[in-house]
Design a protein around this motif. Structure first.
Motif, mmCIF file in Angstrom:
data_model
loop_
_atom_site.group_PDB
_atom_site.id
_atom_site.type_symbol
_atom_site.label_atom_id
_atom_site.label_comp_id
_atom_site.label_asym_id
_atom_site.label_seq_id
_atom_site.Cartn_x
_atom_site.Cartn_y
_atom_site.Cartn_z
ATOM 1 N N PRO A 108 -11.484 1.176 10.146
ATOM 2 C CA PRO A 108 -10.556 1.024 11.286
ATOM 3 C C PRO A 108 -9.595 -0.153 11.153
ATOM 4 C CG PRO A 108 -12.799 1.467 12.058
ATOM 5 C CD PRO A 108 -12.896 1.215 10.578
ATOM 6 N N TYR A 109 -10.018 -1.239 10.519
ATOM 7 C CA TYR A 109 -9.153 -2.409 10.483
ATOM 8 C C TYR A 109 -7.865 -2.150 9.720
ATOM 9 C CZ TYR A 109 -10.207 -3.739 5.625
ATOM 10 O OH TYR A 109 -10.309 -3.774 4.262
ATOM 11 N N ILE A 110 -7.893 -1.251 8.728
ATOM 12 C CA ILE A 110 -6.680 -0.928 7.980
ATOM 13 C C ILE A 110 -5.660 -0.271 8.902
ATOM 14 C CG2 ILE A 110 -5.723 0.479 6.120
ATOM 15 C CD1 ILE A 110 -7.214 -1.854 5.040
ATOM 16 N N GLU A 111 -6.107 0.723 9.675
ATOM 17 C CA GLU A 111 -5.201 1.401 10.601
ATOM 18 C C GLU A 111 -4.708 0.448 11.673
ATOM 19 O OE1 GLU A 111 -2.832 4.354 11.931
ATOM 20 O OE2 GLU A 111 -4.056 4.307 10.100
ATOM 21 N N ALA A 112 -5.557 -0.493 12.088
ATOM 22 C CA ALA A 112 -5.141 -1.454 13.111
ATOM 23 C C ALA A 112 -3.991 -2.322 12.612
ATOM 24 C CB ALA A 112 -6.328 -2.324 13.520
ATOM 25 N N TYR A 113 -4.081 -2.781 11.378
ATOM 26 C CA TYR A 113 -2.987 -3.590 10.831
ATOM 27 C C TYR A 113 -1.713 -2.770 10.668
ATOM 28 C CZ TYR A 113 -6.009 -7.583 9.864
ATOM 29 O OH TYR A 113 -6.836 -8.665 9.996
ATOM 30 N N ARG A 114 -1.842 -1.529 10.286
ATOM 31 C CA ARG A 114 -0.655 -0.691 10.109
ATOM 32 C C ARG A 114 -0.002 -0.409 11.460
ATOM 33 N NH1 ARG A 114 -1.116 3.729 5.457
ATOM 34 N NH2 ARG A 114 1.108 3.342 5.609
ATOM 35 N N VAL A 115 -0.800 -0.225 12.501
ATOM 36 C CA VAL A 115 -0.246 -0.014 13.841
ATOM 37 C C VAL A 115 0.529 -1.251 14.299
ATOM 38 C CG1 VAL A 115 -0.864 0.291 16.278
ATOM 39 C CG2 VAL A 115 -1.954 1.697 14.524
ATOM 40 N N GLN A 116 0.068 -2.420 13.883
ATOM 41 C CA GLN A 116 0.753 -3.663 14.245
ATOM 42 C C GLN A 116 2.049 -3.867 13.468
ATOM 43 O OE1 GLN A 116 -1.921 -7.031 14.001
ATOM 44 N NE2 GLN A 116 -3.613 -5.860 14.914
ATOM 45 N N GLY A 117 2.346 -2.972 12.544
ATOM 46 C CA GLY A 117 3.600 -3.053 11.805
ATOM 47 C C GLY A 117 3.497 -3.701 10.446
ATOM 48 N N TRP A 118 2.275 -3.961 9.971
ATOM 49 C CA TRP A 118 2.118 -4.541 8.643
ATOM 50 C C TRP A 118 2.513 -3.510 7.586
ATOM 51 C CZ3 TRP A 118 -1.625 -8.822 7.208
ATOM 52 C CH2 TRP A 118 -1.792 -9.719 8.263
ATOM 53 N N SER A 119 3.172 -3.983 6.544
ATOM 54 C CA SER A 119 3.512 -3.094 5.432
ATOM 55 C C SER A 119 2.268 -2.813 4.591
ATOM 56 C CB SER A 119 4.598 -3.725 4.560
ATOM 57 O OG SER A 119 4.118 -4.904 3.923
ATOM 58 N N GLY A 120 2.307 -1.700 3.852
ATOM 59 C CA GLY A 120 1.178 -1.366 2.988
ATOM 60 C C GLY A 120 0.906 -2.445 1.956
ATOM 61 N N TRP A 121 1.971 -3.061 1.426
ATOM 62 C CA TRP A 121 1.810 -4.119 0.431
ATOM 63 C C TRP A 121 1.050 -5.302 1.013
ATOM 64 C CZ3 TRP A 121 1.500 -6.041 -4.188
ATOM 65 C CH2 TRP A 121 1.746 -7.391 -4.412
ATOM 66 N N ASN A 122 1.407 -5.725 2.221
ATOM 67 C CA ASN A 122 0.732 -6.876 2.828
ATOM 68 C C ASN A 122 -0.717 -6.564 3.186
ATOM 69 O OD1 ASN A 122 2.820 -8.780 2.716
ATOM 70 N ND2 ASN A 122 3.784 -7.972 4.573
ATOM 71 N N VAL A 123 -0.981 -5.351 3.668
ATOM 72 C CA VAL A 123 -2.351 -4.985 3.999
ATOM 73 C C VAL A 123 -3.217 -4.993 2.741
ATOM 74 C CG1 VAL A 123 -3.838 -3.160 4.888
ATOM 75 C CG2 VAL A 123 -1.673 -3.648 6.019
ATOM 76 N N CYS A 124 -2.682 -4.431 1.655
ATOM 77 C CA CYS A 124 -3.445 -4.402 0.396
ATOM 78 C C CYS A 124 -3.650 -5.809 -0.156
ATOM 79 C CB CYS A 124 -2.727 -3.537 -0.635
ATOM 80 S SG CYS A 124 -2.756 -1.777 -0.271
#
Length: 299
Positions: A190-206
């Motif tokens: 779930p935390y991955i989807e939460a960061y993406r919902v907040q507008g984080w780019s895939g590069w920053n999440v990874c």
């Protein structure tokens, strides 16, 4: 009930001073792997120090011939004797640690970087990217690493460069498939989807979350791969496709020591063999210990 006696010079009834802690030993104990794991780490640390300080520790030049004293036994001047060319076995053993550890380090470093990149991209992008990268890694995985190294040596020539490149390519799918599997599991959390919902780019999440979470598993696998790479490169040197004489290398020393064994001198071949076995076993124990620690933490 245990009674404690105040130390001299301390006020009566004062609590005794806590024992001095050693951060390095505390870290090893916290890993929970026991004395065998600690001993393996000590062996690897000693090998690294030997490789770094080989020019200082070696009593003789490892490449200087002394045809007047071939296959000399253990003496005060030559603690491990000499080989068939009169070269000091101990000096060659110490210098051989440099090539013996440098080659696997390059193999593991390159294969870990490439495998991690390919695995994360395949898991994160999915779809056609996952299919193409996975099938490509499967194709490379099907080619034996030693065969790939021999083919590359026949084109480029013997030495350390061609075997290192070939083995790095051969080890990349091992890391890539591992990283792809654990990255897909992390991506589903779930935390991955939460960061993406907040507008984080895939590069920053990874970069900031996915990679740090999979790094311990990759590190444990890299420790085991180091031992395997050391053994494979030593085998190539033994077969004559790796480091060439007179450069000191453990695999090449075993090859050169075969004729000495037939003449009753065991140390020129036995000493480098023991070093290879010791290093491979130590890396295996450390890698397995780290993997067990990670598995217990996830449970």
């Amino acid at each position: 009930m245990t009674l404690t006696t105040p130390s001299p010079g301390s006020p009566a009834g004062a609590a005794p001073a806590p024992p001095r802690r050693r951060p390095g030993l505390r870290l090893l104990r916290r890993l929970g792997q026991g004395p065998l794991f600690t001993a393996s780490v000590a062996v690897l640390a000693a090998l690294v120090l030997i490789a770094l300080l080989a020019p200082v520790l070696a009593p003789y030049d490892p490449e200087v011939l002394d045809l007047a004293s071939p296959l000399a036994g253990t003496t005060g001047d030559h603690l491990l004797g000499t080989d068939q060319s009169g070269r000091d076995v101990l000096s060659r053993l110490l210098h051989g640690a440099r090539t013996g550890l440098l080659g696997p380090l390059l193999v593991v470093g390159v294969s870990t970087l490439l495998g991690t990149l390919l695995g994360v991209v395949a898991a994160w992008r999915g779809g056609w990217a996952d299919s193409v990268l996975s099938r490509s890694m499967d194709m490379v995985f099907a080619i034996p690493g030693l065969l790939l190294a021999i083919l590359l040596v026949s084109v480029v020539g013997s030495g350390m460069t061609a075997p290192v490149i070939a083995m790095a390519v051969a080890y990349t799918p091992y890391v890539g498939r591992l990283v792809r599997g654990i990255a897909r599991q992390e991506k589903a959390r779930p935390y991955i989807e939460a960061y993406r919902v907040q507008g984080w780019s895939g590069w920053n999440v990874c970069r900031r979350h996915l990679l740090p979470n999979i790094a311990p598993t990759v590190f444990a696998q890299s420790a085991m791969n180091f031992g395997y790479a050391l053994m494979d490169l030593a085998a190539l040197s033994f077969l004559g496709f790796g480091v060439q004489p007179p450069t000191a290398d453990w695999g090449a020393m075993i090859n050169e020591g075969q004729s000495a064994v037939q003449q009753g001198a065991m140390l020129p071949a036995l000493a480098p063999s023991a070093c290879i076995v010791l290093a491979v076993v130590a890396f295996g124990i450390v890698g397995e210990g780290l993997a067990d620690r990670i598995a217990r933490r996830e449970r």
